[in-house]
Write a protein that holds these residues in place. Sequence first.
Motif, PDB file in Angstrom:
ATOM      1  N   GLU A  60       0.822  -1.208   0.000  1.00 34.65           N
ATOM      2  CA  GLU A  60       0.000   0.000   0.000  1.00 34.65           C
ATOM      3  C   GLU A  60       0.853   1.254   0.000  1.00 34.65           C
ATOM      4  OE1 GLU A  60      -3.356   0.099   2.727  1.00 34.65           O
ATOM      5  OE2 GLU A  60      -3.022  -2.022   3.167  1.00 34.65           O
ATOM      6  N   ASN A  61       2.137   1.092   0.211  1.00 32.39           N
ATOM      7  CA  ASN A  61       3.033   2.238   0.303  1.00 32.39           C
ATOM      8  C   ASN A  61       3.623   2.591  -1.060  1.00 32.39           C
ATOM      9  OD1 ASN A  61       4.785   4.221   1.560  1.00 32.39           O
ATOM     10  ND2 ASN A  61       6.415   2.698   1.387  1.00 32.39           N
ATOM     11  N   LYS A 108       1.324  -3.009   4.348  1.00 34.93           N
ATOM     12  CA  LYS A 108       1.459  -1.569   4.563  1.00 34.93           C
ATOM     13  C   LYS A 108       2.871  -1.114   4.202  1.00 34.93           C
ATOM     14  CE  LYS A 108      -2.602  -0.875   6.588  1.00 34.93           C
ATOM     15  NZ  LYS A 108      -3.653   0.022   6.025  1.00 34.93           N
ATOM     16  N   VAL A 109       3.835  -2.042   4.296  1.00 37.13           N
ATOM     17  CA  VAL A 109       5.242  -1.674   4.099  1.00 37.13           C
ATOM     18  C   VAL A 109       5.961  -2.584   3.095  1.00 37.13           C
ATOM     19  CG1 VAL A 109       5.441  -0.661   6.402  1.00 37.13           C
ATOM     20  CG2 VAL A 109       5.973  -3.089   6.071  1.00 37.13           C
ATOM     21  N   ALA A 110       5.283  -3.608   2.577  1.00 34.43           N
ATOM     22  CA  ALA A 110       5.970  -4.552   1.700  1.00 34.43           C
ATOM     23  C   ALA A 110       4.971  -5.212   0.749  1.00 34.43           C
ATOM     24  CB  ALA A 110       6.675  -5.630   2.526  1.00 34.43           C
ATOM     25  N   ASN A 111       5.487  -5.731  -0.349  1.00 35.06           N
ATOM     26  CA  ASN A 111       4.722  -6.611  -1.218  1.00 35.06           C
ATOM     27  C   ASN A 111       4.817  -8.016  -0.634  1.00 35.06           C
ATOM     28  OD1 ASN A 111       4.389  -4.637  -3.635  1.00 35.06           O
ATOM     29  ND2 ASN A 111       6.608  -4.653  -3.269  1.00 35.06           N
ATOM     30  N   VAL A 112       3.691  -8.731  -0.534  1.00 32.61           N
ATOM     31  CA  VAL A 112       3.696 -10.004   0.199  1.00 32.61           C
ATOM     32  C   VAL A 112       3.063 -11.119  -0.623  1.00 32.61           C
ATOM     33  CG1 VAL A 112       3.154 -11.178   2.356  1.00 32.61           C
ATOM     34  CG2 VAL A 112       3.456  -8.681   2.340  1.00 32.61           C
ATOM     35  N   ILE A 113       3.797 -12.250  -0.727  1.00 33.21           N
ATOM     36  CA  ILE A 113       3.287 -13.460  -1.366  1.00 33.21           C
ATOM     37  C   ILE A 113       2.956 -14.462  -0.264  1.00 33.21           C
ATOM     38  CG2 ILE A 113       3.752 -15.313  -3.024  1.00 33.21           C
ATOM     39  CD1 ILE A 113       6.173 -13.570  -3.973  1.00 33.21           C
ATOM     40  N   PHE A 114       1.746 -15.005  -0.296  1.00 27.82           N
ATOM     41  CA  PHE A 114       1.347 -16.070   0.611  1.00 27.82           C
ATOM     42  C   PHE A 114       1.279 -17.355  -0.209  1.00 27.82           C
ATOM     43  CE2 PHE A 114      -0.164 -12.141   2.332  1.00 27.82           C
ATOM     44  CZ  PHE A 114      -0.054 -12.268   3.718  1.00 27.82           C
ATOM     45  N   LEU A 115       2.106 -18.335   0.141  1.00 24.73           N
ATOM     46  CA  LEU A 115       2.212 -19.567  -0.639  1.00 24.73           C
ATOM     47  C   LEU A 115       1.685 -20.748   0.163  1.00 24.73           C
ATOM     48  CD1 LEU A 115       3.359 -20.849  -3.291  1.00 24.73           C
ATOM     49  CD2 LEU A 115       5.447 -21.303  -1.985  1.00 24.73           C
ATOM     50  N   GLU A 116       0.734 -21.486  -0.423  1.00 27.13           N
ATOM     51  CA  GLU A 116       0.226 -22.702   0.209  1.00 27.13           C
ATOM     52  C   GLU A 116       1.149 -23.856  -0.180  1.00 27.13           C
ATOM     53  OE1 GLU A 116      -4.211 -22.713   1.235  1.00 27.13           O
ATOM     54  OE2 GLU A 116      -4.185 -22.371  -0.932  1.00 27.13           O
TER      55      GLU A 116
END
Length: 483
Positions: A60-61, A108-116
């Motif tokens: 989001e930043n 809010k501060v990073a791009n995030v990948i959630f991996l199953e």
Amino acid sequence: MFLVVTLLFSCSFILSGQAFSDDRVTSLPGLSGKLDFNMYSGYLDASPGTHLHYVFVESENDPAKDPLLLWLNGGPGCSSLLGFFTEQGPFRLNGNSSLDRNPYAWNKVANVIFLESPSGVGYSYSDSGNYTHDDDSTSLDALLAIKSWFNKFQAFKYHAFYLTGESYAGVYIPTLSVRLLEEPDINYVGFAIGNGYLDQYLLGNSMLRFAYYHGLLDSQTWNTIVSSCCNHGDESPDSCNFATNTNPKCVDIVNKANTFINKISLNPYAIYEDCKTSASSSSVMLDKKSSNHSTKVQSYRAKSGWHLIRNTINTVFHKSSHTKVNTDNEKVAGQTIPCVDDTNLINYLSRSDVRDALKIPSTLPDWTDCSETVSSNYKMQYPSLKKQVIASIKAGKRGLIYNGDTDMVCDFLGDEWFSDQLGFKQIGEYEPWYVNNQVAGFVKHYQGFAYATIRGSGHTVPEYRPAAALYMIEKFLARNKLV
């Protein structure tokens, strides 16, 4: 009624190309209001015939400049969508199936990948239907999935890339880390491990000490434990062996302590939180033919790794006794898991409209928080991850090991001992760190990494202490010390 929300497009989407356009999420049932970040859900190719499901949310930043994080929940066998919806992801699910924005989300501060991960967990699958895994195959598939992700999202190729996760991710991350050391095309920078299953023996030894000093055992029992299991009655960690001791007196008293701890229905993942037991004997009842999504599900998980209580307390903590812990409540996928209710999330993620929004094939079974198939067929190969963590730090990768201090499954003592034994020089003193002028925990810095506690937090730190978790990860990503 569920509102359809159109996502806004950031410049990073234009820069990234169209390789992932089919993965773009344009709405999520239960969400009101517009999003100011992009979201994607789809599949990544791993070993032949293996398809790992991911969800990616841009920062989001400043998504074009902010670092990139991979998040892994543990188990082994538990879904990283637990992290997405109950911990540091951008949404929190309410009891009425509406979604609220999480003010402490890590994107809010990073791009995030959630991996199953691995296949068989959540909505990840294998064409063959074979869900037998070990630590090496899991880390290899994760590496291949990361490469597949970068092929889709090429604009992020040069972003600082971090591995993050908790619980059995204390194995996932170090084993994946050493593979990334051989991948110069990926800008791998560092790792952060929360309440990690980092050393089987140390956690087995620290659990009894944790229990006694948190008032779960009386002094008479503890004194008998020390006199029976420690050399010359010396209580120091180096002199005591609670995990693999074969002395019959030690075996007997450890069994007694274990039986007491396990029969009192304490929440082992957050000992000061209530254990939700109102439906502890109920099983998951999922009507796959239901079209109105009013399905009733009763499922209790141990957050990011329900069976760690089995593996740590039963396999490690009582290896010497050969006595099986009562596991009547240790049931998964069609059964119950102690202390935490995931009914709403299981119902939500198994709905057809949610599955459609997340691009989930209709042929896949309903989502479960933790897979019994994966966990029961999983081979643990590394009783300690010291070698992998040392290699990563020596290669210049920054590290953070952090622990909520009320978790008894992967407790702070065992992970602090692990940090001490890595052999890196401690820099400065052990001291408190603060959020909003209150003690958030304690930290000590070593050459190349830090060890921190989060005061009052259970196993899943971003869930129990979201403000402290966001502050901590923001400091870490900015290369700043907590104090």
